[in-house]
Scaffold this motif. Structure first.
Motif, PDB file in Angstrom:
ATOM      1  N   LYS A 100     -34.440  69.868  23.549  1.00 54.74           N
ATOM      2  CA  LYS A 100     -35.625  69.379  21.822  1.00 54.74           C
ATOM      3  C   LYS A 100     -34.535  70.069  21.091  1.00 54.74           C
ATOM      4  O   LYS A 100     -34.495  71.263  20.679  1.00 54.74           O
ATOM      5  CB  LYS A 100     -36.847  69.870  22.931  1.00 54.74           C
TER       6      LYS A 100
ATOM      7  N   TYR B  31     -30.689  61.368  28.889  1.00 51.91           N
ATOM      8  CA  TYR B  31     -31.872  62.597  28.351  1.00 51.91           C
ATOM      9  C   TYR B  31     -32.609  61.397  27.269  1.00 51.91           C
ATOM     10  O   TYR B  31     -31.909  60.428  26.609  1.00 51.91           O
ATOM     11  CB  TYR B  31     -31.559  63.891  27.992  1.00 51.91           C
ATOM     12  N   TYR B  33     -36.352  61.215  24.813  1.00 48.42           N
ATOM     13  CA  TYR B  33     -37.290  62.029  24.326  1.00 48.42           C
ATOM     14  C   TYR B  33     -38.449  60.973  23.408  1.00 48.42           C
ATOM     15  O   TYR B  33     -37.737  59.580  22.690  1.00 48.42           O
ATOM     16  CB  TYR B  33     -36.613  62.983  23.114  1.00 48.42           C
ATOM     17  N   TRP B  34     -39.314  61.836  23.074  1.00 47.13           N
ATOM     18  CA  TRP B  34     -40.449  60.418  22.550  1.00 47.13           C
ATOM     19  C   TRP B  34     -40.952  61.878  21.264  1.00 47.13           C
ATOM     20  O   TRP B  34     -41.628  62.627  21.572  1.00 47.13           O
ATOM     21  CB  TRP B  34     -41.383  59.975  23.379  1.00 47.13           C
ATOM     22  N   TYR B  35     -41.129  60.673  19.576  1.00 51.95           N
ATOM     23  CA  TYR B  35     -40.967  62.315  18.873  1.00 51.95           C
ATOM     24  C   TYR B  35     -42.429  61.340  18.224  1.00 51.95           C
ATOM     25  O   TYR B  35     -42.348  60.488  18.207  1.00 51.95           O
ATOM     26  CB  TYR B  35     -40.252  62.381  18.144  1.00 51.95           C
ATOM     27  N   LEU B  45     -41.868  66.655  19.342  1.00 55.98           N
ATOM     28  CA  LEU B  45     -41.784  66.411  19.804  1.00 55.98           C
ATOM     29  C   LEU B  45     -42.743  66.034  21.278  1.00 55.98           C
ATOM     30  O   LEU B  45     -44.093  67.059  21.763  1.00 55.98           O
ATOM     31  CB  LEU B  45     -40.915  67.215  21.421  1.00 55.98           C
ATOM     32  N   TYR B  48     -40.159  64.575  27.411  1.00 55.94           N
ATOM     33  CA  TYR B  48     -38.429  63.772  27.229  1.00 55.94           C
ATOM     34  C   TYR B  48     -38.817  63.849  29.018  1.00 55.94           C
ATOM     35  O   TYR B  48     -39.443  64.052  29.834  1.00 55.94           O
ATOM     36  CB  TYR B  48     -38.083  65.555  26.596  1.00 55.94           C
ATOM     37  N   THR B  55     -40.156  63.570  34.546  1.00 54.95           N
ATOM     38  CA  THR B  55     -40.682  64.062  33.194  1.00 54.95           C
ATOM     39  C   THR B  55     -41.027  65.451  32.563  1.00 54.95           C
ATOM     40  O   THR B  55     -41.283  65.785  33.662  1.00 54.95           O
ATOM     41  CB  THR B  55     -41.603  62.860  32.579  1.00 54.95           C
ATOM     42  N   GLY B  58     -43.734  68.071  25.814  1.00 52.73           N
ATOM     43  CA  GLY B  58     -43.217  68.877  24.755  1.00 52.73           C
ATOM     44  C   GLY B  58     -44.246  70.016  23.411  1.00 52.73           C
ATOM     45  O   GLY B  58     -45.175  70.317  24.809  1.00 52.73           O
ATOM     46  N   CYS B  91     -38.518  57.071  19.449  1.00 48.15           N
ATOM     47  CA  CYS B  91     -37.571  57.287  20.799  1.00 48.15           C
ATOM     48  C   CYS B  91     -35.968  57.432  20.157  1.00 48.15           C
ATOM     49  O   CYS B  91     -35.480  57.307  19.662  1.00 48.15           O
ATOM     50  CB  CYS B  91     -37.459  55.235  21.935  1.00 48.15           C
ATOM     51  N   SER B  93     -32.213  59.249  22.825  1.00 43.43           N
ATOM     52  CA  SER B  93     -31.523  59.396  23.735  1.00 43.43           C
ATOM     53  C   SER B  93     -30.270  60.577  23.624  1.00 43.43           C
ATOM     54  O   SER B  93     -29.957  60.743  22.341  1.00 43.43           O
ATOM     55  CB  SER B  93     -31.580  58.100  24.692  1.00 43.43           C
ATOM     56  N   GLN B  97     -28.194  67.530  27.352  1.00 40.68           N
ATOM     57  CA  GLN B  97     -28.273  68.649  26.407  1.00 40.68           C
ATOM     58  C   GLN B  97     -28.087  69.447  26.036  1.00 40.68           C
ATOM     59  O   GLN B  97     -26.792  68.907  25.243  1.00 40.68           O
ATOM     60  CB  GLN B  97     -29.098  70.034  27.802  1.00 40.68           C
TER      61      GLN B  97
END
Lengths: 113, 113
Positions: A100, B31, B33-35, B45, B48, B55, B58, B91, B93, B97
């Protein structure tokens, strides 16, 4: 989470080097320094990252201070296409952040022809 | 190679309406993510996912829901649109990590009136 501090804006002339600073005085030993940039109307784009040693890639160089409390992104010859918002971000590889990212406001780079 | 694809590019909603923002990646990244990015601000965030079926929230999850039934798709659902959700949604990816660079889509600009 450790925070970063960047100037709100910087200006440069085309074909000149640009040094974008970032302060991260509370950085931990497992924090990596990442740089992303965001061109107008686009999503952020990865630029470079490093831990302790200076790093070079085709886009830029990253200079990291010996105490790691600051770093500088170097664009060796700015072009008009480098005009963007540049974000300095810390990512803790040893934590549970799952990649993140914490984006601040970044530095708006203006490049003059 | 398409990378991360977001649809639609633009949308106007009325207060109380619902919609789903679509995100698809073809890089087999685990992985996603949505921001959201409000005008003149950095990214925050929302949700994620570390893999299909997993899921987590964030920084700003209220008013949103996500699902991850496949590796490729990570849709973001707005159930009762509010003016505070007017923003640009990105979005992203990554293969893993921590240090893995994020790959962003070009965003969905949402206006709620």
């Amino acid at each position: 989470d450790a925070k970063t501090t960047q100037p709100n804006s910087m200006e440069s002339n085309e074909e000149e080097p640009v040094h974008l600073p970032c302060n991260h005085s509370t950085i931990s030993g497992t924090d990596y320094i990442h740089w992303y940039r965001q061109l107008p109307s686009q999503g952020p784009e990865y630029v470079i990252h490093g831990l302790t040693s200076n790093v070079n890639n085709r886009m830029a160089s990253l200079a990291i201070a010996e105490d790691r409390k600051s770093s500088t992104l170097i664009l060796h010859r700015a072009t008009l296409r480098d005009a963007a918002v540049y974000y300095c971000i810390l990512i803790n590889a040893g934590g549970t952040s799952y990649g993140k990212l914490t984006f601040g406001q970044g530095t708006i780079l203006t490049v003059h022809p | 190679n398409a990378g991360v694809t977001q649809t639609p590019k633009f949308r106007i909603l009325k207060i109380g309406q619902s919609m789903t923002l679509q995100c698809t990646q073809d890089m087999n990244h685990n992985y996603m993510y949505w921001y959201r990015q409000d005008p003149g601000m950095g990214l925050k965030l929302i949700y994620y996912s570390v893999g299909a079926g997993i899921t987590d929230k964030g920084e700003v999850p209220n008013g949103y829901n996500v699902s991850r039934s496949t590796t490729e798709d990570f849709p973001l659902r707005l159930e009762l649109a509010a003016p505070s959700q007017t923003s640009v949604y990105f979005c992203a990816s990554s293969p893993g990590q921590g240090l893995s660079p994020l790959h962003f889509g070009n965003g969905t600009r949402l206006t709620v009136t």
